[in-house]
Design an enzyme around this catalytic site. Structure first.
Site, PDB file in Angstrom:
ATOM      1  N   ILE A 157       0.849  -1.189   0.000  1.00  0.00           N
ATOM      2  CA  ILE A 157       0.000   0.000   0.000  1.00  0.00           C
ATOM      3  C   ILE A 157       0.885   1.241   0.000  1.00  0.00           C
ATOM      4  CG2 ILE A 157      -1.803   1.277   1.221  1.00  0.00           C
ATOM      5  CD1 ILE A 157      -2.570  -1.394   2.551  1.00  0.00           C
ATOM      6  N   GLY A 187       8.591   4.485   1.658  1.00  0.00           N
ATOM      7  CA  GLY A 187       7.806   4.057   2.805  1.00  0.00           C
ATOM      8  C   GLY A 187       6.322   3.943   2.549  1.00  0.00           C
ATOM      9  N   SER A 188       5.618   3.203   3.387  1.00  0.00           N
ATOM     10  CA  SER A 188       4.179   3.032   3.312  1.00  0.00           C
ATOM     11  C   SER A 188       3.763   1.891   4.224  1.00  0.00           C
ATOM     12  CB  SER A 188       3.721   2.804   1.875  1.00  0.00           C
ATOM     13  OG  SER A 188       4.453   1.753   1.327  1.00  0.00           O
ATOM     14  N   ARG A 189       3.059   0.870   3.652  1.00  0.00           N
ATOM     15  CA  ARG A 189       2.516  -0.175   4.513  1.00  0.00           C
ATOM     16  C   ARG A 189       2.374  -1.478   3.741  1.00  0.00           C
ATOM     17  NH1 ARG A 189      -3.184   1.031   6.960  1.00  0.00           N
ATOM     18  NH2 ARG A 189      -3.951  -0.924   6.128  1.00  0.00           N
TER      19      ARG A 189
END
Length: 219
Positions: A157, A187-189
């Site tokens: 994500i 970055g993220s998830r």
């Protein structure tokens, strides 16, 4: 430690920007020493920051037939039962790992098996901790079926800073635990969906390492 291939273009553009900036400052403000040194320090800091985004550290990876390994570096922000609406369309156990800009951005296969489903979704760039990011942000969905028949879904994500998700898998591929399946810039998830009743070895806010930390054990 090496630099990941996804960083080559970004690093080259950063170096070009730094070169032009420093050449301009040296030409226009040659007599203002403090300004030139300020720009030099800024340039060095910028270059180090960009390098660390794309670092690929050497690691000894964890492996195990029944083990589910963390697919990314970061911090555990979700462990809960929830409805998975895209593939399973039923309740699953969700574990989410938030990747900050200072984490390693490589994503690794949590299990070995066959890719049964893959889909890329263009979308928004909400903050990665926003619950709506799972269904509205740019994302990919990958489902790998373990040799015992258990499917595990994991989803990249994009976050507020990330603008490009990279993936290296497609339906029908045989993937190996710990090998790279993708990369998320800046970055993220990553979300993982497991069968209900799966034993999870993590706690909320725990810091984890991709390819090393054991996330769960399959029944």
């Amino acid at each position: 430690m090496t630099i990941h291939k996804e960083g080559y273009t970004t690093i080259a553009l950063s170096l070009l920007f730094i070169f032009i900036l420093n050449a301009f400052i040296d030409y226009k403000f040659a007599d203002i020493a403090w300004l030139r040194w300020l720009v030099y320090i800024f340039s060095l800091a910028l270059f180090v920051i960009v390098l660390q985004f794309f670092r690929n550290p050497s690691r000894s990876f964890t492996s195990g037939d029944r083990l589910v390994i963390c697919p990314a570096d970061g911090k555990v922000v979700v462990i809960e039962e929830t409805e998975e609406p895209e593939y399973f369309k039923d309740k699953r156990l969700q574990v989410s790992i938030f990747m900050s800009p200072v984490n390693v951005h490589i994503n690794r296969n949590p299990i070995s098996g066959v890719v049964k489903f893959f889909k890329y979704h263009p979308g928004k760039y909400l903050a990665a901790w926003n619950p709506k990011s799972s269904t509205e942000n740019e994302r990919t969905t990958v489902v790998v079926e373990h040799k015992n028949g258990t499917p595990v879904l994991f989803r990249q994500i994009a976050g507020a800073l990330a603008r490009r998700i990279v993936w290296y898998v497609k339906e029908g591929d045989v993937v190996e635990q710990g090998k790279e399946f993708g990369f998320i810039k800046f970055g993220s998830r990553v979300d993982i969906f497991l069968p209900l009743g799966t034993k999870v070895n993590l706690e909320l806010n725990q810091v984890v390492k991709g390819g090393i930390t054991v996330l769960a054990e399959l029944a």
